[in-house]
Motif scaffolding. Structure first.
Motif, PDB file in Angstrom:
ATOM      1  N   ALA A  88      12.841  33.944  46.886  1.00  0.00           N
ATOM      2  CA  ALA A  88      13.296  33.902  45.493  1.00  0.00           C
ATOM      3  C   ALA A  88      12.895  32.580  44.836  1.00  0.00           C
ATOM      4  O   ALA A  88      12.443  32.552  43.680  1.00  0.00           O
ATOM      5  CB  ALA A  88      14.810  34.082  45.438  1.00  0.00           C
ATOM      6  N   PHE A  89      13.050  31.471  45.569  1.00  0.00           N
ATOM      7  CA  PHE A  89      12.682  30.155  45.043  1.00  0.00           C
ATOM      8  C   PHE A  89      11.188  30.086  44.753  1.00  0.00           C
ATOM      9  O   PHE A  89      10.767  29.563  43.715  1.00  0.00           O
ATOM     10  CB  PHE A  89      13.076  29.068  46.034  1.00  0.00           C
ATOM     11  CG  PHE A  89      12.601  27.697  45.668  1.00  0.00           C
ATOM     12  CD1 PHE A  89      13.211  26.986  44.654  1.00  0.00           C
ATOM     13  CD2 PHE A  89      11.523  27.129  46.324  1.00  0.00           C
ATOM     14  CE1 PHE A  89      12.756  25.724  44.295  1.00  0.00           C
ATOM     15  CE2 PHE A  89      11.063  25.871  45.980  1.00  0.00           C
ATOM     16  CZ  PHE A  89      11.682  25.166  44.960  1.00  0.00           C
ATOM     17  N   TRP A  92      10.488  32.155  41.614  1.00  0.00           N
ATOM     18  CA  TRP A  92      10.982  31.429  40.429  1.00  0.00           C
ATOM     19  C   TRP A  92      10.090  30.240  40.117  1.00  0.00           C
ATOM     20  O   TRP A  92       9.766  29.979  38.950  1.00  0.00           O
ATOM     21  CB  TRP A  92      12.410  30.975  40.686  1.00  0.00           C
ATOM     22  CG  TRP A  92      13.058  30.275  39.520  1.00  0.00           C
ATOM     23  CD1 TRP A  92      12.895  28.966  39.158  1.00  0.00           C
ATOM     24  CD2 TRP A  92      13.949  30.843  38.561  1.00  0.00           C
ATOM     25  NE1 TRP A  92      13.638  28.684  38.042  1.00  0.00           N
ATOM     26  CE2 TRP A  92      14.295  29.821  37.648  1.00  0.00           C
ATOM     27  CE3 TRP A  92      14.503  32.115  38.391  1.00  0.00           C
ATOM     28  CZ2 TRP A  92      15.157  30.038  36.589  1.00  0.00           C
ATOM     29  CZ3 TRP A  92      15.369  32.325  37.324  1.00  0.00           C
ATOM     30  CH2 TRP A  92      15.682  31.298  36.451  1.00  0.00           C
ATOM     31  N   GLN A  93       9.686  29.507  41.155  1.00  0.00           N
ATOM     32  CA  GLN A  93       8.863  28.313  40.982  1.00  0.00           C
ATOM     33  C   GLN A  93       7.506  28.647  40.371  1.00  0.00           C
ATOM     34  O   GLN A  93       6.955  27.872  39.588  1.00  0.00           O
ATOM     35  CB  GLN A  93       8.678  27.624  42.340  1.00  0.00           C
ATOM     36  CG  GLN A  93       8.071  26.233  42.263  1.00  0.00           C
ATOM     37  CD  GLN A  93       7.951  25.596  43.633  1.00  0.00           C
ATOM     38  OE1 GLN A  93       7.565  26.261  44.605  1.00  0.00           O
ATOM     39  NE2 GLN A  93       8.293  24.340  43.750  1.00  0.00           N
ATOM     40  N   ALA A  95       6.841  31.141  38.357  1.00  0.00           N
ATOM     41  CA  ALA A  95       6.968  32.000  37.180  1.00  0.00           C
ATOM     42  C   ALA A  95       6.117  31.513  36.009  1.00  0.00           C
ATOM     43  O   ALA A  95       5.538  32.314  35.273  1.00  0.00           O
ATOM     44  CB  ALA A  95       8.430  32.098  36.758  1.00  0.00           C
ATOM     45  N   LYS A  96       6.025  30.192  35.833  1.00  0.00           N
ATOM     46  CA  LYS A  96       5.283  29.650  34.696  1.00  0.00           C
ATOM     47  C   LYS A  96       3.790  29.534  34.961  1.00  0.00           C
ATOM     48  O   LYS A  96       3.014  29.309  34.031  1.00  0.00           O
ATOM     49  CB  LYS A  96       5.839  28.269  34.336  1.00  0.00           C
ATOM     50  CG  LYS A  96       7.236  28.302  33.714  1.00  0.00           C
ATOM     51  CD  LYS A  96       7.652  26.909  33.287  1.00  0.00           C
ATOM     52  CE  LYS A  96       9.017  26.924  32.601  1.00  0.00           C
ATOM     53  NZ  LYS A  96       9.441  25.577  32.163  1.00  0.00           N
ATOM     54  N   HIS A 185       6.373  35.448  33.021  1.00  0.00           N
ATOM     55  CA  HIS A 185       7.414  34.429  33.149  1.00  0.00           C
ATOM     56  C   HIS A 185       8.786  35.066  33.328  1.00  0.00           C
ATOM     57  O   HIS A 185       9.534  34.734  34.256  1.00  0.00           O
ATOM     58  CB  HIS A 185       7.402  33.534  31.910  1.00  0.00           C
ATOM     59  CG  HIS A 185       8.529  32.541  31.875  1.00  0.00           C
ATOM     60  ND1 HIS A 185       8.536  31.409  32.664  1.00  0.00           N
ATOM     61  CD2 HIS A 185       9.685  32.528  31.154  1.00  0.00           C
ATOM     62  CE1 HIS A 185       9.661  30.734  32.421  1.00  0.00           C
ATOM     63  NE2 HIS A 185      10.371  31.387  31.518  1.00  0.00           N
ATOM     64  N   TRP A 186       9.113  36.014  32.463  1.00  0.00           N
ATOM     65  CA  TRP A 186      10.441  36.626  32.497  1.00  0.00           C
ATOM     66  C   TRP A 186      10.594  37.599  33.664  1.00  0.00           C
ATOM     67  O   TRP A 186      11.656  37.675  34.278  1.00  0.00           O
ATOM     68  CB  TRP A 186      10.721  37.341  31.173  1.00  0.00           C
ATOM     69  CG  TRP A 186      10.728  36.404  30.015  1.00  0.00           C
ATOM     70  CD1 TRP A 186       9.791  36.288  29.021  1.00  0.00           C
ATOM     71  CD2 TRP A 186      11.710  35.399  29.740  1.00  0.00           C
ATOM     72  NE1 TRP A 186      10.121  35.287  28.160  1.00  0.00           N
ATOM     73  CE2 TRP A 186      11.300  34.723  28.567  1.00  0.00           C
ATOM     74  CE3 TRP A 186      12.897  35.010  30.375  1.00  0.00           C
ATOM     75  CZ2 TRP A 186      12.038  33.682  28.010  1.00  0.00           C
ATOM     76  CZ3 TRP A 186      13.631  33.969  29.820  1.00  0.00           C
ATOM     77  CH2 TRP A 186      13.205  33.323  28.650  1.00  0.00           C
ATOM     78  N   ASP A 188       9.021  37.417  36.589  1.00  0.00           N
ATOM     79  CA  ASP A 188       9.148  36.640  37.819  1.00  0.00           C
ATOM     80  C   ASP A 188      10.534  36.003  37.929  1.00  0.00           C
ATOM     81  O   ASP A 188      11.113  35.939  39.019  1.00  0.00           O
ATOM     82  CB  ASP A 188       8.075  35.550  37.873  1.00  0.00           C
ATOM     83  CG  ASP A 188       6.741  36.089  38.352  1.00  0.00           C
ATOM     84  OD1 ASP A 188       6.636  37.318  38.529  1.00  0.00           O
ATOM     85  OD2 ASP A 188       5.799  35.303  38.554  1.00  0.00           O
ATOM     86  N   ARG A 189      11.054  35.522  36.806  1.00  0.00           N
ATOM     87  CA  ARG A 189      12.396  34.939  36.849  1.00  0.00           C
ATOM     88  C   ARG A 189      13.429  36.008  37.226  1.00  0.00           C
ATOM     89  O   ARG A 189      14.339  35.757  38.011  1.00  0.00           O
ATOM     90  CB  ARG A 189      12.727  34.315  35.480  1.00  0.00           C
ATOM     91  CG  ARG A 189      11.946  33.022  35.202  1.00  0.00           C
ATOM     92  CD  ARG A 189      12.476  31.896  36.061  1.00  0.00           C
ATOM     93  NE  ARG A 189      11.632  30.726  36.038  1.00  0.00           N
ATOM     94  CZ  ARG A 189      11.740  29.720  35.160  1.00  0.00           C
ATOM     95  NH1 ARG A 189      12.651  29.790  34.204  1.00  0.00           N
ATOM     96  NH2 ARG A 189      10.950  28.678  35.244  1.00  0.00           N
ATOM     97  N   GLY A 192      13.057  36.789  40.849  1.00  0.00           N
ATOM     98  CA  GLY A 192      13.617  35.700  41.643  1.00  0.00           C
ATOM     99  C   GLY A 192      15.136  35.761  41.694  1.00  0.00           C
ATOM    100  O   GLY A 192      15.744  35.542  42.752  1.00  0.00           O
ATOM    101  N   LEU A 193      15.746  36.074  40.562  1.00  0.00           N
ATOM    102  CA  LEU A 193      17.207  36.185  40.523  1.00  0.00           C
ATOM    103  C   LEU A 193      17.704  37.339  41.391  1.00  0.00           C
ATOM    104  O   LEU A 193      18.694  37.203  42.122  1.00  0.00           O
ATOM    105  CB  LEU A 193      17.679  36.381  39.074  1.00  0.00           C
ATOM    106  CG  LEU A 193      17.617  35.141  38.166  1.00  0.00           C
ATOM    107  CD1 LEU A 193      17.974  35.530  36.736  1.00  0.00           C
ATOM    108  CD2 LEU A 193      18.563  34.057  38.669  1.00  0.00           C
TER     109      LEU A 193
END
Length: 210
Positions: A88-89, A92-93, A95-96, A185-186, A188-189, A192-193
């Protein structure tokens, strides 16, 4: 009950479990949509191999060992939860980070990473082996016929790899990929969540058993 009837009952129950949304679905769909179709299929194979490993362990009686030694089950739950949180990290990392998807396969290294990530994700949840053992206990006779022993691993692989191959083919299509690239971006976030939440749930459920 005949061997065919036994296998049909077990495979029907396993199919329902395989199609239930979870970390495996998140991983395979994301690999397929962000890498390539072949990477997604490699991930599906990883899910199939992981399912066979759990099935063999359940037949071998590892469930009884986990029940007898509660600390071992807790260790596996914490380790599996930690792995999902790590994934998940990473999601999230990144994502951008921009992603260019050409549809080409990067090579054996890429396919190997996709296979390994899926396999480890499948094996990260020790609850799966409990589910397998419960289904086996419900449908297997006291003396398991040789045909059932041979057919179980084959069927388990076909169910797990087959379902996630469908997922990989669906999410590697052009339209899902375009949607992913437009909202990477969204998405992947969110992924990740979800993955982090599943990992933390696994860890906290282990803590509740202490």
């Amino acid at each position: 009950m005949s061997s065919a009837a036994i296998l049909t009952s077990i495979f029907a129950a396993l199919m329902v479990g395989a199609m239930s949304p979870g970390p495996s679905f998140v991983v395979v769909s994301r690999i397929a949509i962000s890498r390539s179709r072949l990477d997604g299929l490699a991930a599906a194979l990883g899910m199939g191999v992981g399912g066979v490993m759990f099935g063999i362990l359940a037949l071998a009686g590892l469930t009884a060992l986990l029940t007898q030694f509660a600390w071992l089950y807790l260790v596996l739950k914490f380790a599996g939860g930690a792995y999902l949180v790590y994934i998940a990290f990473r999601i999230w990392q990144g994502a951008k980070a921009p992603l260019e998807v050409s549809g080409a396969v990067e090579g054996r290294a890429s396919l190997g990473r996709s296979f390994s990530m899926a396999l480890l994700t499948q094996l990260s949840n020790p609850k799966t082996i409990i589910v397998y053992a419960s289904i086996f206990a419900a449908f297997l006779p006291k003396t398991v016929p040789a045909g059932v022993m041979i057919g179980l691993p084959i069927g388990i692989f076909a169910i797990e790899a087959g379902w996630y191959s469908i997922v990989a083919l669906a999410f590697s299509a052009r339209r899902p990929r375009q949607v992913y690239l437009a909202a990477k971006h969204w998405i992947d976030r969110a992924a990740g969540l979800v993955m982090g939440g599943l990992g933390l749930r696994l860890i906290f459920s282990g803590a509740m058993l202490r």
